[in-house]
Motif scaffolding. Structure first.
Motif, PDB file in Angstrom:
ATOM      1  N   HIS A 239      -8.353  -9.804   8.162  1.00 57.67           N
ATOM      2  CA  HIS A 239      -8.460  -9.979   6.713  1.00 57.67           C
ATOM      3  C   HIS A 239      -8.317 -11.427   6.243  1.00 57.67           C
ATOM      4  O   HIS A 239      -8.847 -11.783   5.185  1.00 57.67           O
TER       5      HIS A 239
ATOM      6  N   ASP B 161      -4.412  -6.791  12.019  1.00 56.86           N
ATOM      7  CA  ASP B 161      -4.815  -6.572  10.623  1.00 56.86           C
ATOM      8  C   ASP B 161      -4.883  -7.895   9.863  1.00 56.86           C
ATOM      9  O   ASP B 161      -5.785  -8.121   9.056  1.00 56.86           O
TER      10      ASP B 161
ATOM     11  N   GLU C 132      -4.411   1.446  -2.010  1.00 56.50           N
ATOM     12  CA  GLU C 132      -4.152   2.418  -0.949  1.00 56.50           C
ATOM     13  C   GLU C 132      -2.810   2.187  -0.270  1.00 56.50           C
ATOM     14  O   GLU C 132      -2.207   3.115   0.275  1.00 56.50           O
ATOM     15  N   LYS C 133      -2.321   0.945  -0.330  1.00 61.64           N
ATOM     16  CA  LYS C 133      -1.017   0.627   0.251  1.00 61.64           C
ATOM     17  C   LYS C 133       0.112   0.719  -0.775  1.00 61.64           C
ATOM     18  O   LYS C 133       1.230   0.261  -0.528  1.00 61.64           O
TER      19      LYS C 133
ATOM     20  N   THR D 264      -8.895  -2.196  -3.851  1.00 65.00           N
ATOM     21  CA  THR D 264      -8.717  -0.813  -3.406  1.00 65.00           C
ATOM     22  C   THR D 264      -7.770  -0.743  -2.208  1.00 65.00           C
ATOM     23  O   THR D 264      -7.007   0.211  -2.074  1.00 65.00           O
ATOM     24  N   GLU D 265      -7.797  -1.767  -1.346  1.00 67.04           N
ATOM     25  CA  GLU D 265      -6.885  -1.772  -0.202  1.00 67.04           C
ATOM     26  C   GLU D 265      -5.433  -1.919  -0.662  1.00 67.04           C
ATOM     27  O   GLU D 265      -4.534  -1.267  -0.132  1.00 67.04           O
TER      28      GLU D 265
ATOM     29  N   ASP E  22     -16.310  -2.779   6.022  1.00 63.83           N
ATOM     30  CA  ASP E  22     -15.734  -2.433   4.716  1.00 63.83           C
ATOM     31  C   ASP E  22     -16.762  -2.436   3.603  1.00 63.83           C
ATOM     32  O   ASP E  22     -16.704  -1.592   2.692  1.00 63.83           O
TER      33      ASP E  22
ATOM     34  N   HIS F  75     -13.119  -4.454  -3.240  1.00 64.43           N
ATOM     35  CA  HIS F  75     -12.645  -3.730  -2.055  1.00 64.43           C
ATOM     36  C   HIS F  75     -11.200  -4.106  -1.722  1.00 64.43           C
ATOM     37  O   HIS F  75     -10.389  -3.237  -1.369  1.00 64.43           O
ATOM     38  N   LEU F  76     -10.870  -5.380  -1.831  1.00 66.32           N
ATOM     39  CA  LEU F  76      -9.500  -5.804  -1.554  1.00 66.32           C
ATOM     40  C   LEU F  76      -8.523  -5.132  -2.525  1.00 66.32           C
ATOM     41  O   LEU F  76      -7.422  -4.723  -2.133  1.00 66.32           O
TER      42      LEU F  76
ATOM     43  N   TYR G 238      -2.396 -10.259   0.898  1.00 69.59           N
ATOM     44  CA  TYR G 238      -2.469  -9.116   1.821  1.00 69.59           C
ATOM     45  C   TYR G 238      -1.721  -9.450   3.116  1.00 69.59           C
ATOM     46  O   TYR G 238      -0.921  -8.653   3.625  1.00 69.59           O
TER      47      TYR G 238
END
Length: 407
Positions: free
Chosen positions: A71, A67, A125-126, A121-122, A27, A118-119, A398
């Motif tokens: 994470h 997943d 995206e969800k 952005t994840e 990532d 980055h987290l 998450y």
């Protein structure tokens, strides 16, 4: 208990630590023009998929557990399951303070770590909207948001910025609702108080205080900051002096004999302010219960906040982060919010309490947060993280959201 058993099995039988290391490498691998580096990244990606496949084949909900393991640490995963057992739902919006929460002058060189970005952005995206909630000006926070999260996310329609602690809300991509100026709803009386304070705050201050502080804020927030390192002994002294000065200035503005009334009212309302006045020998002999009704009514609409060694400020109670967050969620179309509120200050605490009292989410704070904010977090779900480690809580949430999808 079935899910708890599944998590025990996941972390006992599989090498989740190595799996997370591969996931983080894949990532966060920086873009480089190197064939050898790209081959290394490809090899790591293949190893990551192979390790995930082992988990996918071992559980009925294998994709979810793979997943989660990629994470979240064991502790973060069990924290997630505890939260799901307690609340029974996923987080559907992130409400995030910036300074000393996502980033820290002492822990991250005042940059938001790449892991945290980055987290975020994840989550985006969800489909989880992000509300950046800060005391900074709009231009300042827009700049770092675009630099850190990227222009695409900022203008996606799923990100909102509550700026200047609730003075306004900026939500790109929402037409006429893109920018909402919440201060327009203030009446003339409160506007006049702040106009008078701002016009005198520096010119009327003692020479020593004028030399040792600088001014921040906006038309409806007056903040005095020390010209010394935050938290240093000299900064503590200056902020304490600034607090007493601001109380007196506010009192004089509201009523002819308002100095003592202001000291009495705010000491009665806030133990920290009372402590500073007592240490300075500046307490009022007046009884807070005897404050004239018209003066009390005005004080009830104006907040005085103290941050030891950092700032003393006067702000409108009607322009605060809660009002801004509610407006942002409305524009974003989050009709039934269950938020993660992350912050470190008293202004963030108001949002945390709003979330707790209205079943609107959970709260997290860094270990160095204000005492009241930290107390609230410890008393609710104990989501306390180390300085500069906001990503630890984001990873737990998450995992919570992944577990919630299993129903």
């Amino acid at each position: 208990m079935e899910r708890y058993d599944a998590l025990y099995r996941l972390y006992d039988e599989f090498d989740a630590k190595t799996l997370r290391a591969y996931q983080d490498f894949v990532d966060l691998f920086p873009p480089v023009d190197s064939r050898v580096a790209l081959e290394h990244w490809q090899s790591a990606s293949e190893e990551l998929d192979a390790k995930k496949d082992e988990i996918r084949g071992a559980f009925d909900a294998g994709e979810t557990y793979a997943d989660i393991a990629a994470h979240a640490t064991r502790d973060q995963a069990f924290t997630a399951l505890d939260l799901y057992s307690k609340y029974g739902r996923a987080v559907n919006a992130l409400v995030l303070d910036v300074d000393e929460t996502l980033r820290s002058a002492g822990g991250t060189d005042n940059e938001i770590p790449r892991e945290t970005l980055h987290l975020l952005t994840e989550f985006h995206e969800k489909g989880v909207p992000i509300v950046v909630c800060t005391g900074q000006t709009l231009e300042n926070v827009k700049g770092f948001a675009i630099q850190g999260l990227g222009n695409e996310i900022v203008h996606s329609g799923d990100l909102s910025i509550v700026y200047e602690a609730g003075t306004g809300v900026f939500t790109p991509g929402h037409g006429a609702d893109t920018k909402r100026l919440l201060y327009e709803e203030l009446d003339d009386e409160i506007r006049a108080v702040f106009d008078a304070i701002r016009s005198r705050v520096l010119s009327a201050s003692p020479d020593e205080l004028r030399r040792c502080t600088h001014l921040q804020g906006n038309e409806f927030n007056v903040t005095m900051k020390p010209n010394f390192e935050t938290g240093s002994s000299r900064a503590v002294e200056v902020v304490d002096d600034a607090l007493v000065y601001l109380l007196d200035l506010l009192g004089e503005t509201v009523a002819e004999d308002g100095r003592d009334w202001a000291r009495a009212y705010y000491a009665d309302s806030d133990p920290e302010i009372r402590g500073v006045l007592e240490a300075q020998g500046e307490t009022s002999e007046r009884d807070a219960a005897a404050i004239p009704e018209d003066v009390r009514d005005t004080f009830e609409r104006i907040d005085v906040a103290y941050y030891e060694g950092d700032a003393a400020e006067i702000g409108s109670r009607e322009l605060n982060k809660v009002v801004g967050v509610e407006a942002a969620l409305e524009v974003l179309g989050v009709d039934d919010p269950f938020t993660l509120v992350m912050g470190d200050s008293k202004s963030d605490l108001r949002v945390m309490r709003w979330a707790a009292e209205n079943d609107r989410g959970i709260a997290a704070a860094p270990e160095h947060a204000s005492r009241d904010a930290l107390d609230h977090v410890v008393r609710t779900d104990e989501l306390v993280f180390d300085r500069g480690k906001a990503g630890d809580v984001l990873r737990a949430v998450y995992a919570l959201n992944r577990l919630a999808r299993l129903g």
